[in-house]
Every structure is written in C-alpha cells, then in structure tokens.
Scaffold this motif. Structure first.
Motif, short mmCIF file in Angstrom:
data_model
loop_
_atom_site.label_atom_id
_atom_site.label_comp_id
_atom_site.label_asym_id
_atom_site.label_seq_id
_atom_site.Cartn_x
_atom_site.Cartn_y
_atom_site.Cartn_z
N ALA A 75 54.62 34.55 14.71
CA ALA A 75 55.68 35.39 15.37
C ALA A 75 56.60 34.77 16.25
O ALA A 75 57.93 35.32 16.17
N VAL A 76 56.21 33.82 17.05
CA VAL A 76 57.18 33.23 18.03
C VAL A 76 58.23 32.47 17.36
O VAL A 76 59.36 32.51 17.48
N LEU A 77 57.57 31.67 16.42
CA LEU A 77 58.53 30.71 15.52
C LEU A 77 59.64 31.55 14.72
O LEU A 77 60.60 31.26 14.53
N VAL A 78 59.22 32.61 13.91
CA VAL A 78 60.08 33.47 13.27
C VAL A 78 61.09 34.17 14.03
O VAL A 78 62.13 34.09 13.61
N ALA A 79 60.86 34.60 15.10
CA ALA A 79 61.48 35.37 15.84
C ALA A 79 62.76 34.68 16.48
O ALA A 79 63.78 34.77 16.42
N LEU B 51 50.06 31.09 22.67
CA LEU B 51 51.57 31.88 23.09
C LEU B 51 52.16 31.04 24.17
O LEU B 51 53.47 30.71 23.90
N VAL B 52 51.53 30.57 25.01
CA VAL B 52 52.43 29.33 25.94
C VAL B 52 52.70 28.29 25.36
O VAL B 52 54.05 27.81 25.46
N ALA B 53 52.08 27.75 24.56
CA ALA B 53 52.59 26.61 23.81
C ALA B 53 53.67 26.62 22.84
O ALA B 53 54.42 26.05 22.77
N ALA B 54 53.57 27.68 22.05
CA ALA B 54 54.34 28.09 21.11
C ALA B 54 56.00 28.17 21.91
O ALA B 54 56.91 27.94 21.36
N VAL B 55 55.74 29.29 22.98
CA VAL B 55 57.10 29.66 23.62
C VAL B 55 57.76 28.45 24.48
O VAL B 55 58.82 28.22 24.16
N ALA B 56 56.73 27.55 25.07
CA ALA B 56 57.45 26.32 25.65
C ALA B 56 57.83 25.38 24.47
O ALA B 56 59.00 24.88 24.88
#
Length: 428
Positions: free
Chosen positions: A189-193, A355-360
């Motif tokens: 979700a993080v990557l697609v968004a 989540l933290v790893a993906a957003v960072a």
C-alpha cells in the motif's frame, strides 16, 4: 561538478541551492542569509518530512537507548530523564540551527553511542557514566569550535561523500521491498500510493504513502497503540563523577562513534543536497547541547544522517530555500515528545516495523538517487566511490565504529592509491 572548497564538504552532484539568488544561500561559516518568513515558507510536505524523521528516530534507535538504560540498572525516573534529555537536546538544536542557517539541520541522539553503552553501562556507576558523557560533550565542542573537524572533512573527494551517503541509505531503500515479504499489504500500500502520488501530486507523495500504510495497518490489525495516561517528564539531575576507567571505557569510544559514525555522515548529507554547512557552528552547538544535558542523562547529541536525508531532499520541498522548515518541524516534534518523556514513545512503538521501514524507504528514494548520481559523475573517482559504497552498505563495524566511517576510510585510501599515486608516476 567541481568541489566547493568553502563548504566544509565538497558538493555531491545534486542540484544545489545555488540556483536561488545568492542572498538566500546559507553561508559557509553558518551565518544566516537574508531573513525569510517561517510561516510564509512553511509547507505540508516540509512539516511531514520532519514528522517522518522523528518517527524513524523513535521507532528503532530509542529501543537501543532503553536497552542501555536497562543494562545500567537505571531507575524509571532516570530512564525517563534520559529520554527527556536527548529529545529536548535534539529538538532545541534542530529548531535553533535550522532557523539560524536557513538549512534543514537535523540533529539526533547518537545511535552508535547508545549501542556501545548497552555493553558498557553496567560496568560503571551511573554517576561515572554521566561524567563520561560530560567529557565527551566538551571534547566534541572543542573539536567543532576549533574547526579541526571541518578541515579533515574538506579533504574528502566529492564522489566518496556521495557514495557514502548512498551506502548509508541503501538498506532503507531495499527495506521497502523486504517488507513486502512479511507485510505485503502494508508495504504494498505504501509503495503503490507513493508511485501514484508521485505521478500526479508529487509534493504529497510521502504523506499519501504514510496514510495508505496506516490505513492498511489498521485494516490488517497491526496497529498496537495503547496510552494509559499522559504525564509531563521530570528531569533528574545526576552529579557527574569521574574515573579513568569510565573515561577510557565510555568517553573514548562514545567520542569516536559520535564524530565518525554520526557527525561525519551528517555533514555529508547536507553537502550532498547542495547546502554549505558551517562545521564550527553545527558541531560546536551539538557539543554544547550534549555537555549541558549530560547531567540529565544525554549521552550525545549530534548531526543526523539517515533522518536528515528525509528532510534535505526535494521530497521536503522542491525549493531548497524552504526546506529549513523541515528542520524546524522535526525539532518541534522532538520537543513535544521530550516534554512528555517516554509516554508518547508508545505511539511510535505501536507502529508496525514494516510500515516504518516502507515509509522511510520511499521518503529516502530521492536522496539515494542523488547519492548514486554524485558517486558515478566523475569517471576517475568511480572505483573509489564503488569501494566506499560497498563498504558502507555492508554494515561492517570495526572497533565499535560503524560502516559510514569505514566507508570513508576505504574510499579515501582507494582515491589516493588510484589517483594521487598514478598522477605522481605520470609526472615522474
């Protein structure tokens, strides 16, 4: 791109703030440029960059601080005071230095230093550890104010600095994709968004990526946030004591880890984004903050590297002159958390690691791309840059000093062997 010999570190091949009118460029000595208006320069992307930087700081490194406090058998009050001290120190220096220089100056507590303390805190009384913290702060202040640190950093080639930055950020970039294995819905979700927002509304790409990740975490029942009560932190003063053992066992390795593994890459991140950091002001100020807060538990305040890259790149704002708002924002959130001690840390501890790893990771894409670009720009330095990148990205730790420092060492040695010695033979 030629080296900027007045910058403290050579520029690293990323479009610098030089495109702005000269009157607003940060000066090499750290003196402020023409006055700008904070509220007029503020933007949602810059404020978010500061918030994400704080989330990354507290979601992982703080665990190491708590482990060190446990190893030193600190009371709950002393541990809360330690969290207060490093948060307030980071917050005050972030806000003050960012406003002073109009650069996104991001400071933090020393993570390598805290890791060292996990194994050494238990060997000495807490008062002696505080004495070692105090001495460390004083020496860092002296090294910064005298300009010794800056003179050493000016000798490092541009490509090596850029490669070190890329090596530091490499694992965060790959973390986006390794998170897909354990939390595919969250990381996906993080990557697609991020990609969709980057295509149409790039300025808010990280914000929308974070929002998508939080929603996905909630839907998959991965959020674990419980706050029973909120109370203000109460600083606990500890009179420092001194011993030869604690100075050798704590102060010396803490000093080396903070200067080599934190301040050196921290200066490099600012330079790699095109800013001209004044080493005397920045290193000297963090040293003073460390010294002042040592009796309350602060082991070391220093320039940040990873979290700084979140705030110094175009994701914070397309206009480099307005990125300093990210530094002010980061400092504000530090102060907010510090005011409530360890209470608000629960908020960050409850976020899924993926989540933290993906957003960072997505927040650092731009900085990583810039580092790689600067590393390969000059053909004659590419091999030295490659060695720097591999050494830094490997995560090697020698004598308690982290990979960023050793990447610089190996890169500079390779540069000397491959260019200076070759030039000498050619001249002969």
């Amino acid at each position: 791109m030629s080296s900027d010999t007045t910058s403290g570190i050579p520029s690293a091949g990323i479009t610098p703030p030089a495109e702005a009118e000269p009157s607003v460029r940060p000066a090499a000595d750290g003196s402020p440029p023409a006055r700008r208006n904070l509220f007029r320069d503020a933007s949602l992307s810059a404020v978010l960059a500061g918030f994400v930087a704080v989330v990354v700081s507290y979601s992982g490194p703080l665990v190491i601080v708590l482990a060190a406090a446990d190893a030193g058998h600190l009371s709950q009050g002393q541990t809360s005071s330690w969290v207060w001290a490093i948060s307030i120190g980071s917050g005050v220096t972030c806000v003050a230095l960012s406003l002073r220089t109009r650069m996104p100056v991001i400071t933090a507590f020393s993570t390598p230093g805290a890791a060292l303390l996990v194994t050494s805190m238990g060997a000495y009384p807490y008062a002696e550890a505080v004495g070692a913290f105090l001495v460390t702060g004083l020496v860092i202040t002296l090294v910064g104010l005298t300009g010794v640190f800056g003179r050493l950093m000016r000798q490092i080639p541009t490509a090596v600095v850029s490669a070190m930055l890329a090596g530091i950020l490499f694992s965060f970039g790959t973390g986006v994709f390794t998170s897909l294995k354990t939390a595919p819905w969250i990381a996906g979700a993080v990557l697609v968004a991020y990609l969709l927002a980057k295509r149409w509304i790039a300025r808010y790409a990280v914000l929308l990526a974070l929002a998508a990740g939080v929603v996905s975490s909630a839907v998959t029942s991965r959020l674990d946030i419980h706050i029973d009560h909120v109370e203000l932190a109460r600083p606990v003063f500890t009179a420092p004591a001194f011993s030869a053992g604690s100075l050798v066992g704590i102060a010396v390795p803490l000093l080396l880890a903070t200067l080599a593994s934190q301040n050196a890459p921290g200066m490099a991140v600012l330079s790699a984004s095109g800013f001209r950091p004044g080493d005397r002001l920045l290193i000297g100020s963090t040293g003073l903050a460390s010294t002042a807060l040592a009796p309350f538990g602060s082991h070391a305040i220093n320039l940040a590297a990873i979290t700084a890259a979140i705030c110094t790149g175009p994701e914070a704002h397309r206009d480099p002159r307005r990125r300093y708002v990210a530094g002010v924002s980061c400092g504000f959130f530090y102060l907010l958390i510090g005011a409530f001690g360890s209470t608000l840390v629960v908020l960050f501890a409850g976020l899924p690691g993926e989540l933290v790893a993906a957003v960072a990771g997505v927040a650092l894409f731009g900085a990583l791309a810039g580092g790689l670009t600067g590393a390969v720009k000059e053909e004659k330095d590419r091999e030295a840059a490659l060695i720097t990148f591999l050494a830094t990205a490997s995560g090697v730790t020698i004598a308690g000093i982290g990979p960023a420092f050793w990447g610089l060492v190996f890169g500079v040695v390779a540069h000397l062997v491959l260019t200076r010695l070759r030039s000498g033979r050619a001249a002969a």
